[in-house]
Design an enzyme around this catalytic site. Sequence first.
Site, PDB file in Angstrom:
ATOM      1  N   THR A 121       0.874  -1.174   0.000  1.00 50.13           N
ATOM      2  CA  THR A 121       0.000   0.000   0.000  1.00 50.13           C
ATOM      3  C   THR A 121       0.888   1.192   0.000  1.00 50.13           C
ATOM      4  O   THR A 121       1.234   1.702   1.036  1.00 50.13           O
ATOM      5  CB  THR A 121      -0.872   0.115   1.232  1.00 50.13           C
ATOM      6  OG1 THR A 121      -1.809  -0.895   1.189  1.00 50.13           O
ATOM      7  CG2 THR A 121      -1.662   1.389   1.235  1.00 50.13           C
TER       8      THR A 121
ATOM      9  N   GLU B 170       3.137   0.199  10.371  1.00 53.57           N
ATOM     10  CA  GLU B 170       2.150   0.546  11.396  1.00 53.57           C
ATOM     11  C   GLU B 170       2.509  -0.072  12.744  1.00 53.57           C
ATOM     12  O   GLU B 170       2.646  -1.291  12.871  1.00 53.57           O
ATOM     13  CB  GLU B 170       0.767   0.092  10.942  1.00 53.57           C
ATOM     14  CG  GLU B 170       0.237   0.953   9.801  1.00 53.57           C
ATOM     15  CD  GLU B 170      -1.075   0.473   9.239  1.00 53.57           C
ATOM     16  OE1 GLU B 170      -1.747   1.290   8.570  1.00 53.57           O
ATOM     17  OE2 GLU B 170      -1.438  -0.691   9.435  1.00 53.57           O
TER      18      GLU B 170
END
Length: 414
Positions: free
Chosen positions: A197, A283
């Site tokens: 992503t 993340e």
Amino acid sequence: MAKAKVELKKIQGGVTAAKGFQAAAAEAGIKYKGRQDMALIYSEAPCRQAGVFTTNIVKAAPVKWDQKQVYGGAPAHAVVINAGIANACTGQEGMDYCRRTAEAAANALGVAAGSVLVASTGVIGMQLPMERIEAGVRAMAPRLNSSLESGANASRAIMTTDTKNKEVAVEVYLGGVPVTIGGMCKGSGMIHPDMCTMLSFVTTDAAISKELLCEALKTDIQDTYHMISVDGDTSTNDTVLLLANGLAGNPEITEKNEDYETFCRALNYVNETLAKKMAGDGEGCTALFEVKIVGAETKEQARVLAKSVITSNLTKAAIFGHDANWGRILCAMGYSGAQFDPERVDLFFESAAGRLQIIKDGVAVAYSEEKATEILSQPEVTAVANIKMGEAKATAWGCDLTFDYVKINADYRS
């Protein structure tokens, strides 16, 4: 006598570092409050363009739009990017919104709509609020300038769960003329080889043929963006765009000569730097985890092994715990599909705290657990595996797996 490598000079900036490129950002209120969430990149001269896109069968509308433009459209003049909504799984309406975004930019900039590329990142399945998108484009056009600050603002505007903006620039000489390559990217989660992503935008003032520009990018991503992983998920929106406007004035690169090799080396520096910035900002992560496979028989064998280790959740959890659980690394290599002799593998951990051999010929050596923990407690950690089969090597980048990764993704839409 071998020729000395041409020096690459790292310079400040990102997408506005190269001659003729401008950028701007705006707070459009697409999803986020109190922050800029749209960016615009503009070139004073038309650009030859190259692109690489997600391998996911489910492709977002901006990916489909850009593929058509890059492979068969007019030279590029601008890129419009929004954060917050991915414009993925949005049907014909989503495609129409790409066209409307391009038309809004074309009207504001005085260029053809076919010369405008678009990119989106964020939540899948939601339609773009086009009134806000178009207002954002109109707001950005008069703000365009070539300052480093504008480039940095653009790099911040495209962030989603990223904790920091990501940009880099480098200068080289081609044909005796200074040439700049700069770039910015975003990416923190849903990151996996082929690709992740991620949105990456690289600009250069080099004069180079479209054919060689495309070949340089396609070749380079194999050792950069395709070698990173955070969580094993491949996105619907992955896009890498490379724009070259030729304003540096170097002799145009039309063959694979020394200038082409120098250009490719500079492009690799930019792409590898951006790729590592994404992997290191995964993340919830606390460490960049680098895996080097050396002594391989082939490059592909080394790539497969390296990627298998960085995508192993058990290994990533061990890195988070600063635990030298080397069996997880050897296990991940073993199920990768690549053939090797586990009884010949040497494994080392290294970081700013030092280097330590963990296994020799597939068996643990006497090492200090305390020293291993110290090495694994650094913000950048490397595992080096020598499989003793040849001279090929490859490097992959990932990050540790933490409690915060689950927290971030449990309420991503909130």
